[in-house]
Design a protein around this motif. Structure first.
Motif, mmCIF file in Angstrom:
data_model
loop_
_atom_site.group_PDB
_atom_site.id
_atom_site.type_symbol
_atom_site.label_atom_id
_atom_site.label_comp_id
_atom_site.label_asym_id
_atom_site.label_seq_id
_atom_site.Cartn_x
_atom_site.Cartn_y
_atom_site.Cartn_z
ATOM 1 N N ALA A 151 0.855 -1.183 0.000
ATOM 2 C CA ALA A 151 0.000 0.000 0.000
ATOM 3 C C ALA A 151 0.892 1.235 0.000
ATOM 4 N N VAL A 152 0.294 2.386 -0.216
ATOM 5 C CA VAL A 152 1.026 3.647 -0.174
ATOM 6 C C VAL A 152 0.554 4.453 1.033
ATOM 7 N N ILE A 153 1.319 5.465 1.378
ATOM 8 C CA ILE A 153 1.000 6.293 2.531
ATOM 9 C C ILE A 153 -0.106 7.284 2.166
ATOM 10 N N SER A 154 -1.128 7.332 2.979
ATOM 11 C CA SER A 154 -2.226 8.254 2.739
ATOM 12 C C SER A 154 -1.755 9.692 2.936
ATOM 13 N N PRO A 155 -2.117 10.587 2.022
ATOM 14 C CA PRO A 155 -1.683 11.982 2.181
ATOM 15 C C PRO A 155 -2.397 12.724 3.300
ATOM 16 N N TRP A 156 -3.487 12.159 3.817
ATOM 17 C CA TRP A 156 -4.313 12.896 4.770
ATOM 18 C C TRP A 156 -3.983 12.572 6.226
ATOM 19 N N GLY A 157 -2.873 11.887 6.440
ATOM 20 C CA GLY A 157 -2.410 11.612 7.795
ATOM 21 C C GLY A 157 -1.181 12.440 8.119
ATOM 22 N N VAL A 158 -0.055 11.750 8.285
ATOM 23 C CA VAL A 158 1.205 12.420 8.617
ATOM 24 C C VAL A 158 1.627 13.444 7.560
ATOM 25 N N PRO A 159 1.508 13.151 6.245
ATOM 26 C CA PRO A 159 1.908 14.171 5.257
ATOM 27 C C PRO A 159 1.144 15.484 5.402
ATOM 28 N N LEU A 160 -0.163 15.405 5.674
ATOM 29 C CA LEU A 160 -0.940 16.629 5.855
ATOM 30 C C LEU A 160 -0.486 17.375 7.110
ATOM 31 N N ILE A 161 -0.227 16.644 8.183
ATOM 32 C CA ILE A 161 0.268 17.272 9.418
ATOM 33 C C ILE A 161 1.602 17.960 9.165
ATOM 34 N N ASN A 162 2.497 17.276 8.442
ATOM 35 C CA ASN A 162 3.799 17.868 8.148
ATOM 36 C C ASN A 162 3.671 19.105 7.263
ATOM 37 N N THR A 163 2.697 19.089 6.353
ATOM 38 C CA THR A 163 2.462 20.264 5.523
ATOM 39 C C THR A 163 2.051 21.457 6.386
ATOM 40 N N LEU A 164 1.140 21.220 7.305
ATOM 41 C CA LEU A 164 0.694 22.290 8.202
ATOM 42 C C LEU A 164 1.845 22.774 9.082
ATOM 43 N N LEU A 165 2.694 21.853 9.516
ATOM 44 C CA LEU A 165 3.837 22.231 10.354
ATOM 45 C C LEU A 165 4.785 23.158 9.603
ATOM 46 N N LEU A 166 5.118 22.802 8.354
ATOM 47 C CA LEU A 166 6.064 23.619 7.607
ATOM 48 C C LEU A 166 5.461 24.962 7.202
ATOM 49 N N LEU A 167 4.199 24.965 6.811
ATOM 50 C CA LEU A 167 3.562 26.230 6.460
ATOM 51 C C LEU A 167 3.498 27.149 7.684
ATOM 52 N N THR A 168 3.208 26.564 8.844
ATOM 53 C CA THR A 168 3.188 27.354 10.076
ATOM 54 C C THR A 168 4.576 27.876 10.411
ATOM 55 N N SER A 169 5.594 27.058 10.156
ATOM 56 C CA SER A 169 6.962 27.479 10.463
ATOM 57 C C SER A 169 7.384 28.673 9.606
ATOM 58 N N SER A 170 6.876 28.754 8.378
ATOM 59 C CA SER A 170 7.176 29.927 7.552
ATOM 60 C C SER A 170 6.569 31.188 8.162
ATOM 61 N N VAL A 171 5.372 31.039 8.739
ATOM 62 C CA VAL A 171 4.719 32.176 9.381
ATOM 63 C C VAL A 171 5.500 32.602 10.622
ATOM 64 N N THR A 172 5.872 31.642 11.459
ATOM 65 C CA THR A 172 6.602 31.983 12.686
ATOM 66 C C THR A 172 7.954 32.602 12.379
ATOM 67 N N TRP A 275 14.919 28.501 4.318
ATOM 68 C CA TRP A 275 13.806 27.796 4.975
ATOM 69 C C TRP A 275 12.518 27.936 4.166
ATOM 70 N N HIS A 276 12.242 29.116 3.638
ATOM 71 C CA HIS A 276 11.046 29.311 2.828
ATOM 72 C C HIS A 276 11.126 28.483 1.545
ATOM 73 N N PHE A 277 12.328 28.375 0.973
ATOM 74 C CA PHE A 277 12.506 27.519 -0.206
ATOM 75 C C PHE A 277 12.180 26.069 0.111
#
Length: 292
Positions: A151-172, A275-277
């Protein structure tokens, strides 16, 4: 009007860095090629020696640059040189990831459909009887030699969380940068530390994702072209996040020591650009590796 340009003293760092990079390349090549005739493999030790040497060189070399900057030796021309240098470095990183994204595009759009018999370039019975071209490729053409993942990794679990983490880190990080420009060092320390924490949490989630991929999904570097492209793209990105986090930690230590001010803080800006890159690259990974 005379333009000042700082010429540094003679340095041995470039030649030492060349030796360190050579050891790393030699060690990596030896490690990949496997055991020697006597059953030994010195690649790991060559690679680690080169990496340790490079870490010491980078630390010492950057320390010299910081001391020169703090001593007021750099002019406006040097500042422009640093900015151009960082810009070209990030451009080279863009091309680095563009090559891997291009390989992914070629595999998905051309190579796999051709193997499945699409167009006049291939036939489903030419090499592998009954091969079905689909992406993600779970059933490889030669499933005995290269068994596909279950099987493959679902994008709506850890990948989505990591996306939110990195986008938030750009804001901070942007808030920390604004604080530095306005002279609020407490703001810089708080939001920069939070950015570092978000980067570390991202790496922790990615490590957990890799463990699940290897132990539960049979998704490994040996599970065919899908596994290879998945780990190359996400793995190199994880390496860049690791380097970016280390750079942010160094910047935080410099802030705690009183470095930078509202006018002179290119070291902070350079790391922010990097970091933004890295965050933008992850958005591309999330879309083209996990979702599409």
């Amino acid at each position: 009007m005379t333009t000042q340009y700082y010429v540094p003293e003679r340095s041995y760092w470039p030649i030492l860095a060349s030796i360190g990079l050579f050891l790393m390349a030699l060690g990596a090549g030896t490690l990949i090629n496997g055991l020697q005739q006597d059953g030994s493999n010195h690649g790991k030790w060559l690679l680690l020696t080169g990496a340790a040497l490079m870490a010491c060189i980078v630390f010492a070399w950057f320390r010299n640059v910081v001391r020169e900057s703090r001593a007021g030796l750099y002019s406006a021309q040097m500042d422009r040189s640093f900015r151009w240098g960082m810009s070209w470095f990030i451009f080279s990183e863009v091309m680095f990831f563009a090559a891997f994204f291009g390989a992914l595009f070629y595999i998905r759009v051309f190579a796999v459909p051709w193997l499945g018999g699409e167009g006049d370039r291939g036939s489903s019975n030419l090499l592998w009887q009954g091969f079905t071209a689909e992406w993600p490729l779970l059933q490889n053409p030669d499933s005995e030699l290269f068994p596909g993942p279950s099987a493959v990794i679902s994008p709506w679990g850890v990948p989505l969380i990591n996306t939110l983490l990195l986008l938030t880190s750009s804001v901070t990080l942007t808030i920390a940068h604004k604080g530095l420009k306005t002279g609020s060092r407490a703001t810089v320390k708080l939001w920069l530390a939070l950015t570092i924490l978000l980067g570390i949490v991202f790496l922790g989630f990615q490590a957990e994702e890799y463990i699940v991929a290897y132990t539960e999904l049979d998704l490994t570097l040996k599970s065919g072209i899908y596994g290879a492209t998945f780990f190359i793209l996400t793995g190199f990105h994880g390496l860049h996040v690791t380097l970016g986090t280390v750079m942010l930690i160094v910047i935080l230590l410099r802030v705690l020591k009183g470095h930078f001010d509202a006018e002179q803080h290119f070291g902070f800006e350079a790391v922010s650009w990097y970091w933004h890159f890295v965050d933008v690259v992850w958005v591309g990974l999330f879309l083209f590796v996990y979702i599409l």
